[in-house]
Structures are given as C-alpha cells and as structure tokens.
Design an enzyme around this catalytic site. Structure first.
Site, mmCIF file in Angstrom:
data_model
loop_
_atom_site.group_PDB
_atom_site.id
_atom_site.type_symbol
_atom_site.label_atom_id
_atom_site.label_comp_id
_atom_site.label_asym_id
_atom_site.label_seq_id
_atom_site.Cartn_x
_atom_site.Cartn_y
_atom_site.Cartn_z
ATOM 1 N N THR A 41 -0.681 12.340 10.016
ATOM 2 C CA THR A 41 -1.716 13.205 9.433
ATOM 3 C C THR A 41 -2.040 12.656 8.030
ATOM 4 O O THR A 41 -1.748 11.493 7.756
ATOM 5 C CB THR A 41 -1.190 14.648 9.348
ATOM 6 N N ASN A 42 -2.624 13.467 7.153
ATOM 7 C CA ASN A 42 -2.977 12.974 5.804
ATOM 8 C C ASN A 42 -1.703 12.601 5.034
ATOM 9 O O ASN A 42 -0.829 13.443 4.846
ATOM 10 C CB ASN A 42 -3.720 14.056 5.021
ATOM 11 N N GLY A 74 0.813 -1.214 0.000
ATOM 12 C CA GLY A 74 0.000 0.000 0.000
ATOM 13 C C GLY A 74 0.847 1.265 0.000
ATOM 14 O O GLY A 74 2.071 1.225 -0.170
ATOM 15 N N TYR A 102 -14.674 4.537 11.302
ATOM 16 C CA TYR A 102 -13.224 4.286 11.164
ATOM 17 C C TYR A 102 -12.499 4.717 12.432
ATOM 18 O O TYR A 102 -11.646 4.005 12.966
ATOM 19 C CB TYR A 102 -12.752 5.086 9.953
HETATM 20 P P1 NAP Z 1 -3.443 1.627 1.712
HETATM 21 O O1 NAP Z 1 -2.533 2.177 0.691
HETATM 22 O O2 NAP Z 1 -4.873 1.435 1.383
HETATM 23 O O3 NAP Z 1 -2.821 0.268 2.215
HETATM 24 C C1 NAP Z 1 -3.499 -0.532 3.134
HETATM 25 C C2 NAP Z 1 -3.369 -1.971 2.716
HETATM 26 O O4 NAP Z 1 -4.159 -2.734 3.625
HETATM 27 C C3 NAP Z 1 -3.922 -2.277 1.344
HETATM 28 O O5 NAP Z 1 -2.910 -2.211 0.381
HETATM 29 C C4 NAP Z 1 -4.488 -3.695 1.501
HETATM 30 O O6 NAP Z 1 -3.663 -4.684 0.955
HETATM 31 C C5 NAP Z 1 -4.404 -3.947 3.008
HETATM 32 N N1 NAP Z 1 -5.667 -4.558 3.443
HETATM 33 C C6 NAP Z 1 -6.920 -4.026 3.381
HETATM 34 N N2 NAP Z 1 -7.818 -4.934 3.808
HETATM 35 C C7 NAP Z 1 -7.108 -6.051 4.149
HETATM 36 C C8 NAP Z 1 -7.456 -7.312 4.643
HETATM 37 N N3 NAP Z 1 -8.738 -7.657 4.890
HETATM 38 N N4 NAP Z 1 -6.476 -8.223 4.879
HETATM 39 C C9 NAP Z 1 -5.186 -7.903 4.635
HETATM 40 N N5 NAP Z 1 -4.783 -6.710 4.171
HETATM 41 C C10 NAP Z 1 -5.739 -5.803 3.922
HETATM 42 O O7 NAP Z 1 -3.390 2.486 3.038
HETATM 43 P P2 NAP Z 1 -2.229 3.419 3.599
HETATM 44 O O8 NAP Z 1 -2.628 4.799 3.254
HETATM 45 O O9 NAP Z 1 -0.899 2.885 3.228
HETATM 46 O O10 NAP Z 1 -2.463 3.260 5.150
HETATM 47 C C11 NAP Z 1 -1.507 2.647 6.021
HETATM 48 C C12 NAP Z 1 -1.945 2.896 7.453
HETATM 49 O O11 NAP Z 1 -1.877 4.300 7.745
HETATM 50 C C13 NAP Z 1 -3.395 2.494 7.725
HETATM 51 O O12 NAP Z 1 -3.493 1.912 9.001
HETATM 52 C C14 NAP Z 1 -4.148 3.797 7.701
HETATM 53 O O13 NAP Z 1 -5.306 3.745 8.496
HETATM 54 C C15 NAP Z 1 -3.115 4.738 8.252
HETATM 55 N N6 NAP Z 1 -3.281 6.151 7.849
HETATM 56 C C16 NAP Z 1 -3.398 6.487 6.542
HETATM 57 C C17 NAP Z 1 -3.531 7.826 6.184
HETATM 58 C C18 NAP Z 1 -3.640 8.273 4.745
HETATM 59 O O14 NAP Z 1 -3.831 9.485 4.528
HETATM 60 N N7 NAP Z 1 -3.512 7.407 3.766
HETATM 61 C C19 NAP Z 1 -3.532 8.804 7.180
HETATM 62 C C20 NAP Z 1 -3.387 8.416 8.500
HETATM 63 C C21 NAP Z 1 -3.263 7.079 8.826
HETATM 64 P P3 NAP Z 1 -3.811 -5.271 -0.552
HETATM 65 O O15 NAP Z 1 -3.421 -4.120 -1.432
HETATM 66 O O16 NAP Z 1 -2.833 -6.384 -0.567
HETATM 67 O O17 NAP Z 1 -5.249 -5.662 -0.721
HETATM 68 P P1 GDP Z 2 -10.104 13.736 5.500
HETATM 69 O O1 GDP Z 2 -8.858 14.497 5.825
HETATM 70 O O2 GDP Z 2 -10.250 12.502 6.302
HETATM 71 O O3 GDP Z 2 -11.333 14.599 5.523
HETATM 72 O O4 GDP Z 2 -9.953 13.156 4.058
HETATM 73 P P2 GDP Z 2 -9.637 13.607 2.583
HETATM 74 O O5 GDP Z 2 -8.234 13.288 2.241
HETATM 75 O O6 GDP Z 2 -10.699 12.932 1.791
HETATM 76 O O7 GDP Z 2 -9.762 15.210 2.493
HETATM 77 C C1 GDP Z 2 -10.990 15.774 2.454
HETATM 78 C C2 GDP Z 2 -10.969 17.274 2.167
HETATM 79 O O8 GDP Z 2 -10.570 17.522 0.827
HETATM 80 C C3 GDP Z 2 -12.383 17.784 2.322
HETATM 81 O O9 GDP Z 2 -12.344 19.131 2.748
HETATM 82 C C4 GDP Z 2 -12.906 17.700 0.892
HETATM 83 O O10 GDP Z 2 -13.996 18.595 0.661
HETATM 84 C C5 GDP Z 2 -11.671 18.113 0.104
HETATM 85 N N1 GDP Z 2 -11.681 17.607 -1.288
HETATM 86 C C6 GDP Z 2 -11.715 18.385 -2.414
HETATM 87 N N2 GDP Z 2 -11.766 17.614 -3.511
HETATM 88 C C7 GDP Z 2 -11.728 16.320 -3.080
HETATM 89 C C8 GDP Z 2 -11.735 15.077 -3.757
HETATM 90 O O11 GDP Z 2 -11.790 14.973 -4.977
HETATM 91 N N3 GDP Z 2 -11.658 13.958 -2.978
HETATM 92 C C9 GDP Z 2 -11.570 14.013 -1.616
HETATM 93 N N4 GDP Z 2 -11.475 12.882 -0.914
HETATM 94 N N5 GDP Z 2 -11.602 15.186 -0.939
HETATM 95 C C10 GDP Z 2 -11.670 16.318 -1.667
#
Ligand code: NAP
Ligand code: GDP
Length: 312
Positions: free
Chosen positions: A155-156, A11, A127
């Site tokens: 963060t994001n 991921g 979530y």
């Molecule tokens: P991601 O790209 O969606 O990667 C998460 C991976 O989890 C996916 O690739 C998927 O693997 C795996 N997964 C989902 N369901 C599963 C299942 N049932 N069994 C086994 N594996 C499963 O997410 P990420 O953004 O890297 O997130 C990593 C961590 O950071 C997560 O805990 C997320 O909550 C946290 N986080 C993310 C963000 C963000 O902005 N992205 C922000 C804060 C915290 P496969 O591809 O192999 O299906």
């Molecule tokens: P959040 O930080 O958990 O709210 O997640 P997001 O990464 O989805 O960010 C959401 C913020 O981006 C909100 O203020 C949305 O209104 C704005 N936004 C603007 N365009 C988009 C879009 O195309 N997709 C998403 N996910 N958010 C958008």
C-alpha cells in the site's frame, strides 16, 4: 542466497535492505530503461536473486502530470530487468506492484485475485497499466520457464529516504516537507483535496523485512499484498503530522487539487497467514522517526525546496 541485486537500491524501499550480500544499484550505474545496462550488471556479478525496486514513482500529482514518462519508464524497466534476469539464469526475483494498480471500481477489500478486473483510477492509469504488465510478464515466465519470480503489492509506503518533492511526491513526504516550510517561514500549511480519502500506510522498514521473506520463502503464481489493512483518512494523517511537528500556524485546504482515488482498502490475510506474528510499525511511531530524520537531514533530502523560495 549469496548475492542479491537491489535495483533502485538507494530509494525509499531499496535503501532499507541492509544485509551485506544485498547489493544496491543506482540509476547512475545502470539506466534500466536500456537493456544493455542491466545485461552488463548481470554479466559482471553472478547474482542469485533480484529485488526489483527501481521505478518511476510519484504521488497523485506526479502520476497525473507525467503519464507518458510513468508509462514508458516503468514498462521498459520492468520488461528489461525481468527478461535480463531470466537470460542470466537468475532463479529468484521479487518485483513491486502497488495497490494503485487495482481497478477503480471493484468489490472491496482488494485481494490478490482482483488486479485485472477493470480499469484503474484515471489519476494513475498509465503507471498502473505499466505495472500490471509486470504481473503478466511474471506469471508468463513462471508458467513457461518455471522460475521463482513473484510480485509484492504494498500500500502507500513512507519512511526515511523518501522523495520529499512537494509537487510530485507522495502525501506523507509532501506533507512533512510542507509543514516544515510553513513552520519555519510562518506561512499557512496548504493541504490538497478534501481530506476525506482513505489510505493504508506501511513503513518502509516493514516493507523491506517482508520483501526479504518473500524473496526467500514465497513461491506462488499470485502476488502477495503487503499491508496493515488499517485505513486512515488524509485529514487524520495531517493531524498527526501537525502534532508531531509542533506546527501552530494556519491550515488551508485546497479543494482545487485532486483527491485521487477515494479508497483502496486491501486484504492482508495472505501475508498474515504466512507470518501471523509480524508486528507492523504503528503509523504514529513511523511518522515520528521519519520526521525526526527529515529535520536532521533537511539539507540533503530528496526533493528539498529552499525555505526562502517564493514558489511555496
Ligand atoms: P523511490 O524511492 O523513488 O525509488 C525508486 C528508485 O528507482 C529511485 O531511487 C531511482 O534510482 C530508481 N530509478 C528510477 N528510474 C530509473 C532508471 N531509469 N534506471 C534505474 N533506476 C531508476 O521509490 P520507492 O518508493 O522506493 O518504490 C519502490 C517500489 O515500490 C517501486 O516499484 C514502486 O512502484 C513501489 N511502490 C511504492 C509505493 C510508495 O508509496 N512509495 C507504494 C507502492 C509500491 P536513483 O535514485 O539511483 O535515480
Ligand atoms: P495516491 O495514494 O496514489 O493517491 O497518492 P498520494 O500519496 O499522492 O496520496 C494522495 C492523497 O493525499 C489524495 O487524497 C490527496 O488529495 C491527498 N493529499 C493532501 N495533501 C497532499 C500533498 O501535499 N501531496 C500529495 N501527493 N497528496 C496530498
């Protein structure tokens, strides 16, 4: 540490751990909602540490539309992975929370002590509550079993290998994807919400570097925030992406779409105290690298939509 399992290893975050002793796991190898699947992984190979990245993850759209799945999948995955790691005598584990898990209404900035002080924002409460339980589980296991398990709170996050799904992905990958389609098809670029909400963005490579450090060096009961602590409005992010993608077309704002939480400014003093010299990747540079990768890998990106689709 000789062997480290990285769940969600392909991921956005998981794919950034590049040391040879870090072993990625995909959902096709083990569905972590099923306890037996993760038990089998730990029985086959002796791991010293786990970085638990796997989760059901999405942006404001995904979080609002699939609350049941976001709750069920995340609570099961976290509970199974943490308990199975304990049973298999793995001493060191890092799990992921998110600044989404904090209360909607709380004094800013967000600190590691404020996770449970009130209900999360309604857009991502399922979530958030599932994730909060991982924090409860880890604190309980530290207390009862003395294990070095801990959580990071990023963060994001954005970067290469993100999920670029337009409806369910996070704002940065969705905007890059939408801007690409709008540019290639000479159609308007539609942004969700008002553009006024503020977010803090962190590059996936920085998250991986900091998480490796946490795995090896951090051992406190409280989680640790991974953040630049620099807020930027969605409107400013849109402007950066438009410039970097050389988009000259019309931009529309769809205010029927959700703004989500207005802001969630976080305090990064804990990680800064530990690592005062850490240099975060500037957002502009990280976006530039991500966009360049997206354009070169468009055919294979996660969440790709055909540029000929009339659903845009
Ligand atoms: P991601 O790209 O969606 O990667 C998460 C991976 O989890 C996916 O690739 C998927 O693997 C795996 N997964 C989902 N369901 C599963 C299942 N049932 N069994 C086994 N594996 C499963 O997410 P990420 O953004 O890297 O997130 C990593 C961590 O950071 C997560 O805990 C997320 O909550 C946290 N986080 C993310 C963000 C963000 O902005 N992205 C922000 C804060 C915290 P496969 O591809 O192999 O299906
Ligand atoms: P959040 O930080 O958990 O709210 O997640 P997001 O990464 O989805 O960010 C959401 C913020 O981006 C909100 O203020 C949305 O209104 C704005 N936004 C603007 N365009 C988009 C879009 O195309 N997709 C998403 N996910 N958010 C958008």
């Amino acid at each position: 540490m000789s062997k480290v399992l990285v769940t969600g290893g392909y991921g956005l975050v998981g794919s950034m751990f590049n040391k040879p002793n870090y072993i990625p796991l995909s959902s096709s190898e083990a569905d972590l909602r099923i306890r037996e699947d993760i038990d089998n992984v730990f029985e086959k190979i002796k791991f010293d540490g786990v970085i638990h990245c796997a989760a059901k993850v999405g942006g404001v759209g995904g979080n609002m539309n699939y609350k049941g799945e976001f709750f069920y999948d995340n609570i099961l995955m976290n509970t199974n992975v943490i308990e199975s790691a304990r049973v298999h005598r793995i001493k060191n584990l890092v799990s992921f929370l998110s600044t989404c898990v904090f209360p909607d209404k709380v004094d800013y900035p967000l600190t590691e002590k404020k996770i449970h002080l009130g209900p999360p924002h309604s857009s991502n409460d399922a979530y958030a509550y599932a994730k909060r339980m991982a924090d409860v589980q880890i604190r309980a296991y530290r207390e009862q079993y003395g294990l070095n398990y801990k959580s990071v709170i990023p963060t994001n996050i954005y970067g290469i290998n993100d999920n670029f799904d337009i409806e369910n992905g996070h704002v940065v990958p969705s905007l890059i994807h939408k801007c690409f389609i709008a540019r290639e098809t000479n159609t308007p670029l539609t942004i969700w919400g008002s553009g006024t909400p503020l977010r803090e963005f962190i590059y996936n490579k920085d998250v991986a570097k900091l998480t490796e450090w946490v795995l090896e060096n951090y051992n406190e009961d409280e989680p640790i925030i991974l953040s630049t602590s620099e807020e930027i409005s969605i409107k400013e992010v849109v402007e950066m992406i438009i410039e970097l993608m050389n988009f000259k077309g019309e931009v529309k704002w769809d205010t029927d779409k959700p703004d989500g939480q207005f802001r969630k400014p976080s305090d990064n003093s804990k990680i800064k105290n530990y690592l005062p010299d850490f240099k975060f990747t500037p957002l502009y540079d990280g976006l530039k690298e991500t966009i360049s990768w997206f354009e070169s890998n468009y055919e294979n990106v996660r969440g790709k939509k055909s540029i000929h689709s009339n659903q845009i």
